[in-house]
Write an enzyme that holds these catalytic residues in place. Structure first.
Site, PDB file in Angstrom:
ATOM      1  N   GLU A  83       6.975   1.138 -11.674  1.00  0.00           N
ATOM      2  CA  GLU A  83       6.056   1.171 -10.541  1.00  0.00           C
ATOM      3  C   GLU A  83       6.209   2.484  -9.773  1.00  0.00           C
ATOM      4  O   GLU A  83       7.222   2.719  -9.110  1.00  0.00           O
ATOM      5  CB  GLU A  83       6.322  -0.013  -9.605  1.00  0.00           C
ATOM      6  CG  GLU A  83       6.208  -1.382 -10.275  1.00  0.00           C
ATOM      7  CD  GLU A  83       6.545  -2.521  -9.335  1.00  0.00           C
ATOM      8  OE1 GLU A  83       6.701  -2.262  -8.119  1.00  0.00           O
ATOM      9  OE2 GLU A  83       6.666  -3.665  -9.800  1.00  0.00           O
ATOM     10  N   TYR A  85       2.846   1.744   5.007  1.00  0.00           N
ATOM     11  CA  TYR A  85       2.897   0.630   4.058  1.00  0.00           C
ATOM     12  C   TYR A  85       3.662  -0.530   4.672  1.00  0.00           C
ATOM     13  O   TYR A  85       4.765  -0.354   5.228  1.00  0.00           O
ATOM     14  CB  TYR A  85       3.556   1.099   2.764  1.00  0.00           C
ATOM     15  CG  TYR A  85       3.704   0.027   1.715  1.00  0.00           C
ATOM     16  CD1 TYR A  85       2.605  -0.707   1.295  1.00  0.00           C
ATOM     17  CD2 TYR A  85       4.946  -0.252   1.152  1.00  0.00           C
ATOM     18  CE1 TYR A  85       2.736  -1.698   0.335  1.00  0.00           C
ATOM     19  CE2 TYR A  85       5.088  -1.231   0.186  1.00  0.00           C
ATOM     20  CZ  TYR A  85       3.975  -1.954  -0.221  1.00  0.00           C
ATOM     21  OH  TYR A  85       4.107  -2.935  -1.174  1.00  0.00           O
ATOM     22  N   HIS A 126      10.073   2.847  -8.773  1.00  0.00           N
ATOM     23  CA  HIS A 126      10.980   1.742  -9.067  1.00  0.00           C
ATOM     24  C   HIS A 126      10.878   1.472 -10.561  1.00  0.00           C
ATOM     25  O   HIS A 126       9.865   0.948 -11.047  1.00  0.00           O
ATOM     26  CB  HIS A 126      10.609   0.505  -8.240  1.00  0.00           C
ATOM     27  CG  HIS A 126      10.652   0.762  -6.760  1.00  0.00           C
ATOM     28  ND1 HIS A 126       9.662   0.370  -5.894  1.00  0.00           N
ATOM     29  CD2 HIS A 126      11.572   1.417  -6.013  1.00  0.00           C
ATOM     30  CE1 HIS A 126       9.976   0.748  -4.660  1.00  0.00           C
ATOM     31  NE2 HIS A 126      11.120   1.384  -4.715  1.00  0.00           N
ATOM     32  N   HIS A 155      13.902  -4.122  -6.246  1.00  0.00           N
ATOM     33  CA  HIS A 155      13.323  -3.499  -5.060  1.00  0.00           C
ATOM     34  C   HIS A 155      12.558  -4.563  -4.290  1.00  0.00           C
ATOM     35  O   HIS A 155      12.385  -5.695  -4.739  1.00  0.00           O
ATOM     36  CB  HIS A 155      12.416  -2.323  -5.435  1.00  0.00           C
ATOM     37  CG  HIS A 155      11.345  -2.654  -6.417  1.00  0.00           C
ATOM     38  ND1 HIS A 155      11.581  -2.834  -7.761  1.00  0.00           N
ATOM     39  CD2 HIS A 155      10.005  -2.844  -6.258  1.00  0.00           C
ATOM     40  CE1 HIS A 155      10.458  -3.109  -8.381  1.00  0.00           C
ATOM     41  NE2 HIS A 155       9.487  -3.137  -7.494  1.00  0.00           N
TER      42      HIS A 155
END
Length: 443
Positions: free
Chosen positions: A342, A351, A366, A372
């Site tokens: 990702e 975010y 990630h 995560h």
């Protein structure tokens, strides 16, 4: 040219001609003995000739000069495009980059191609398998040159500054909170009006397509009618001394050829293989309204399928402004380990799962099976928040390039750019143990 015009639809069979050349499209056949206006017929194929009709991509271009009219290609050094996936040792850690540095208005002129930098990726364009994630960091327009990517499709995500893109098919203006896709082999040039920054997802196999909707039904996510392709526009312009450069990204390297005329001399075209743009504000988000947390696949705008059913070489996913209404549910993204890689970027705002440290123009990676999730501050706030209907991500646009491939980080991404945040892991260190072996339900 005035206000730009577009044709609406995804994967449509378009027909377009510059109004200065009415009747430039031949009637009844693609390749007549003599084309109207003395044009040349040329086909651009995006798939094998024998691909199934439903997936067959090609367009016919009717141009003033055929694209073969150029000098031989010669290599051009471009260290920013270097994509040796074995150059750096593997790094399974959670990675976060501060905003990538853009050359200022008074700095040395850097155009779109000169400002390309490969951050991470996997695979091999020679085998037509894999992808690369790049950023562009520029402050000047491309002059008397164009780029074609022989390796794959480019999905371009502007973050700062509007892009004015000229293609063989016509012109597109692409602003932050919009995306565009320039497909394999299409020649284009980018004009900017000052410092500009954005992200690029390059895929080597297949093309981007709309994801299947499954139980969602006929409507939702990105609608085909909101995708816009350019209308034909040409320039019949000579350039002294073979001064127009055709830049060619081929097998991960950059080459250039010279010619004495503009590459954008297509007076008419028809077909279903064309560049397109999409305004992210048109995305119709789907969400849970009872309990639990839907997988982020419900936010997929475009996908590039792999040969494995249900598994993508790459998905382009966004997290747009929306309502959150779930009951008895931890609403931010849950903690997880994923068999996908990702890469996230932030176009604007903050975010919701990491409001500190993840800034517009920056990124995170990630890697597969690396854990995560929300930082400690987000976990604490969301665990205690009243569960009433709540707006999420207003004035924010985050996105994700998700891939089934293990992504390697380049030396530029890990060292040269000097934007890697080595303290990223600390955002989770404040997570506390709340386990209570004497806990009993309230009822």
């Amino acid at each position: 040219m005035g206000v730009l015009q577009y044709q609406s639809g995804f994967g449509n069979e378009f027909a377009s001609e510059d109004p200065r050349c009415p009747g430039a499209l031949p009637e009844g056949q693609n390749n007549p003995q003599r084309c109207p206006y003395g044009l040349y017929a040329e086909q651009l194929s995006g798939t094998a000739f024998t691909a199934p009709r439903s997936r067959n991509l090609r367009s016919w271009l009717y141009r003033i000069r055929p694209s073969v009219l150029h000098r031989p290609f010669a290599p051009v050094r471009h260290d920013g495009l270097r994509a040796d996936w074995d150059e750096q040792p593997p790094n399974p850690n959670q990675l976060r980059w501060r905003p990538f540095e853009v050359p200022g208005a008074g700095a040395e002129a850097v155009d779109f191609v000169g400002g390309l930098r490969t951050v991470c990726g996997a695979g091999d364009p020679r085998m037509r398998r894999g992808l690369a994630v790049l950023v562009y960091l520029c402050n000047a327009s491309m002059r008397d040159c164009c780029l074609q990517d022989a390796d794959g499709d480019l999905l371009i995500v502007p973050q700062q500054g509007e892009l004015h893109i000229t293609t063989e098919f016509g012109k597109m203006d692409v602003a932050p909170n919009e995306i565009c896709v320039i497909q394999q082999g299409m020649r284009f040039s980018v004009d900017v009006q000052g410092p500009s920054r954005g992200y690029i997802l390059e895929v080597f196999d297949n093309h981007f397509e709309l994801p299947d909707l499954g139980p969602i039904g006929a409507n939702g996510l990105a609608n085909a009618r909101d995708f816009l392709s350019p209308v034909a526009w040409f320039e019949d312009r000579a350039v002294d001394g073979d001064g127009f450069r055709v830049l060619n990204k081929y097998q991960g390297r950059l080459f250039e050829a010279h010619q004495a005329h503009s590459a954008f001399d297509v007076a008419a075209w028809h077909g279903n293989y064309a560049p397109f743009k999409y305004p992210l504000a048109r995305f119709m988000a789907v969400n849970a309204v009872a309990f639990d947390h839907c997988d982020p696949s419900i936010f997929t705008v475009l996908t590039c399928p792999s040969g494995k059913p249900g598994t993508a070489t790459a998905d382009f996913v966004i997290f747009p402004p929306r309502w959150a209404v779930q009951e008895h549910t931890f609403r931010p993204p849950y903690y997880h380990r994923n068999c996908m890689s990702e890469f996230m970027g932030l176009i604007a705002g903050r975010y919701e799962a990491k409001e500190e440290g993840f800034a517009p123009g920056g990124a995170t990676l990630h890697s597969m099976m690396t854990p995560h999730g929300p930082d400690a501050q987000c976990f604490a706030a969301a665990s205690a928040a009243p569960l009433r209907p709540e707006r999420v991500a207003d004035a924010t646009q985050a996105f994700m390039f998700e891939s089934s491939l293990g992504l390697s980080v380049t030396k530029w991404g890990e060292e040269t750019c000097q934007k890697l945040d080595h303290d990223y892991y600390k955002c989770w260190q404040g997570l506390q143990k709340h386990f209570d072996p004497k806990w009993k339900p309230d009822h």
